[in-house]
Design a protein around this motif. Sequence first.
Motif, PDB file in Angstrom:
ATOM      1  N   GLU A   1       1.964 -10.978  -4.577  1.00  0.00           N
ATOM      2  CA  GLU A   1       2.507 -10.300  -3.418  1.00  0.00           C
ATOM      3  C   GLU A   1       4.022 -10.318  -3.415  1.00  0.00           C
ATOM      4  OE1 GLU A   1       1.103  -8.653  -0.580  1.00  0.00           O
ATOM      5  OE2 GLU A   1      -0.426  -8.493  -2.111  1.00  0.00           O
TER       6      GLU A   1
ATOM      7  N   ARG B   1       7.278   7.639  -4.176  1.00  0.00           N
ATOM      8  CA  ARG B   1       7.787   7.115  -2.905  1.00  0.00           C
ATOM      9  C   ARG B   1       8.410   8.177  -2.005  1.00  0.00           C
ATOM     10  NH1 ARG B   1      10.411   1.387  -4.997  1.00  0.00           N
ATOM     11  NH2 ARG B   1       8.421   0.375  -5.500  1.00  0.00           N
TER      12      ARG B   1
ATOM     13  N   ARG C   1       6.977   8.743   1.731  1.00  0.00           N
ATOM     14  CA  ARG C   1       7.809   8.631   2.936  1.00  0.00           C
ATOM     15  C   ARG C   1       7.639   9.860   3.820  1.00  0.00           C
ATOM     16  NH1 ARG C   1      11.796   6.993  -0.921  1.00  0.00           N
ATOM     17  NH2 ARG C   1      11.994   4.712  -0.978  1.00  0.00           N
TER      18      ARG C   1
ATOM     19  N   VAL D   1       2.046   5.349   4.650  1.00  0.00           N
ATOM     20  CA  VAL D   1       2.447   3.981   4.998  1.00  0.00           C
ATOM     21  C   VAL D   1       1.860   2.978   4.019  1.00  0.00           C
ATOM     22  CG1 VAL D   1       2.233   2.170   6.735  1.00  0.00           C
ATOM     23  CG2 VAL D   1       2.793   4.501   7.443  1.00  0.00           C
ATOM     24  N   LEU D   2       0.555   3.063   3.771  1.00  0.00           N
ATOM     25  CA  LEU D   2      -0.073   2.096   2.868  1.00  0.00           C
ATOM     26  C   LEU D   2       0.353   2.317   1.423  1.00  0.00           C
ATOM     27  CD1 LEU D   2      -1.861   1.676   5.459  1.00  0.00           C
ATOM     28  CD2 LEU D   2      -3.671   1.026   3.873  1.00  0.00           C
TER      29      LEU D   2
ATOM     30  N   LEU E   1       3.610   0.528   1.064  1.00  0.00           N
ATOM     31  CA  LEU E   1       3.382  -0.916   0.988  1.00  0.00           C
ATOM     32  C   LEU E   1       2.823  -1.304  -0.382  1.00  0.00           C
ATOM     33  CD1 LEU E   1       1.816  -1.596   4.514  1.00  0.00           C
ATOM     34  CD2 LEU E   1       4.104  -2.228   3.727  1.00  0.00           C
TER      35      LEU E   1
ATOM     36  N   ARG F   1       5.221  -1.494  -3.292  1.00  0.00           N
ATOM     37  CA  ARG F   1       6.090  -2.676  -3.278  1.00  0.00           C
ATOM     38  C   ARG F   1       5.291  -3.975  -3.360  1.00  0.00           C
ATOM     39  NH1 ARG F   1       8.510   1.328  -0.324  1.00  0.00           N
ATOM     40  NH2 ARG F   1      10.765   1.586  -0.601  1.00  0.00           N
TER      41      ARG F   1
ATOM     42  N   ARG G   1       3.082  -5.110  -1.187  1.00  0.00           N
ATOM     43  CA  ARG G   1       3.152  -5.759   0.121  1.00  0.00           C
ATOM     44  C   ARG G   1       1.982  -5.398   1.032  1.00  0.00           C
ATOM     45  NH1 ARG G   1       9.651  -4.857   1.371  1.00  0.00           N
ATOM     46  NH2 ARG G   1      10.412  -6.192  -0.348  1.00  0.00           N
ATOM     47  N   LEU G   2       0.831  -5.194   0.458  1.00  0.00           N
ATOM     48  CA  LEU G   2      -0.332  -4.908   1.285  1.00  0.00           C
ATOM     49  C   LEU G   2      -0.798  -6.126   2.076  1.00  0.00           C
ATOM     50  CD1 LEU G   2      -2.388  -2.614  -1.109  1.00  0.00           C
ATOM     51  CD2 LEU G   2      -1.378  -1.970   1.082  1.00  0.00           C
ATOM     52  N   GLY G   3      -0.489  -7.300   1.601  1.00  0.00           N
ATOM     53  CA  GLY G   3      -0.777  -8.517   2.350  1.00  0.00           C
ATOM     54  C   GLY G   3      -2.244  -8.655   2.716  1.00  0.00           C
TER      55      GLY G   3
ATOM     56  N   ARG H   1      -5.293  -6.312   1.808  1.00  0.00           N
ATOM     57  CA  ARG H   1      -6.000  -6.361   0.523  1.00  0.00           C
ATOM     58  C   ARG H   1      -7.471  -6.728   0.696  1.00  0.00           C
ATOM     59  NH1 ARG H   1      -2.367  -7.228  -3.923  1.00  0.00           N
ATOM     60  NH2 ARG H   1      -3.991  -8.401  -5.001  1.00  0.00           N
TER      61      ARG H   1
END
Length: 391
Positions: A14, A236, A240, A290-291, A294, A297, A299-301, A304
């Motif tokens: 992560e 990206r 965006r 948005v996902l 994430l 990068r 950063r799905l945290g 996942r």
Amino acid sequence: MTLPAEPPPAPAPETGPPRPVGAGERSLLPDVLRGLALLGILVVNVQDFAGFREWTQVGIDRVVQVLTDIFLNGRSISLFAMLFGWGAAGLLARHGPGTLARRLVVLFVLGTAHFVFVWHGDIISMYALLAVALLFTARLTARTLVLLSGLLGGWWLLSGLLAGLAAVGSPAGRPVFFPNLVPGMGYLEFVAWRAANFVEDQLGSAVYNGPWLIALFCLGAAAQRTGLLTRPGEHRPLLRRLAVWGLAVGLPLGVLLAWLNTQGTRPAFLFSIPVRMGGGLATALGYVGVLGLLASRGRLGPLRAFAASGRVAMSNYIAQSLVMTTFFYPYGGGQFGRWGAAPAVALALLVGLAQLPVSAWLLRRFGSGPLERLTRRLVYGRPDRREPGES
């Protein structure tokens, strides 16, 4: 519904720069999106399972109904349909029309069984039937697919708006599509009723919903062509734009949908259909943006965790129907028509979130869900065929 086939790779860290997806490796983003969409569909479908009418909700029930309309109603199903198109396009590119055709036949049979023996709201058979159109898209570019989607979707939305305008001033009330559940009605009576209505339901849905669903399938196929979901780091700027414009358009339309769903009139119902699906598509694209950012990068945290559910989507979807019909229908718990939106949605969230650890266990223990394994056996002749991103 896209139906994954390969057990998940070891999770990427992560922290630090995102690791590119290697050849033959499955991207995490589509599975997370699918798992989230699966939960959202259950939250929306619980209205049908429980038998409450959205325009009659008051107090906390109305609050929950409004939040559902703004963030999930039309959004989750649009995301699901696009992912179905994404997976089908990938299978077509790798193995050609013959394999995709066999898979669609298998899905149609399984969906038909789901409709007849479990629940009348099945979408698997309809997706399989309409996705035959994707067999003719192998040579189309992503740009052409987006254009085709715009033409089909725009025509469908315009037709819906014109139908609403034609009904303005009508004294008719909002139609109700729940089955007529008589207390004490037995399971076999439900099976007979659903079997008798299957052909008519499929034909009617194909004629009415076909252009819209094919438009969503084409968008998913376009995403497959460009690698939007498997290589989000390369897209990206597009992600965006999807995040900003999708949510900027979709969420206000969700507010409008929530208001229309408080009205018990036929014109409000007819207007709610294009508002629901048009706003649903915009918001779904915003969620992808948005996902996707994430994921690009790493950063799905905690999100996942939804990948496991997304990997066994078919098994989870039908399990949801089994649990909910058993609880609400007369041959089971007999709670149909007794629950408002708040407790029904709470139950849906409980069931959907409980599927996350169960899905993770299935993947660790068996490598796939039972229906995913059966599908691969019927399509490929063996249960252990693994295809990255297979639908």
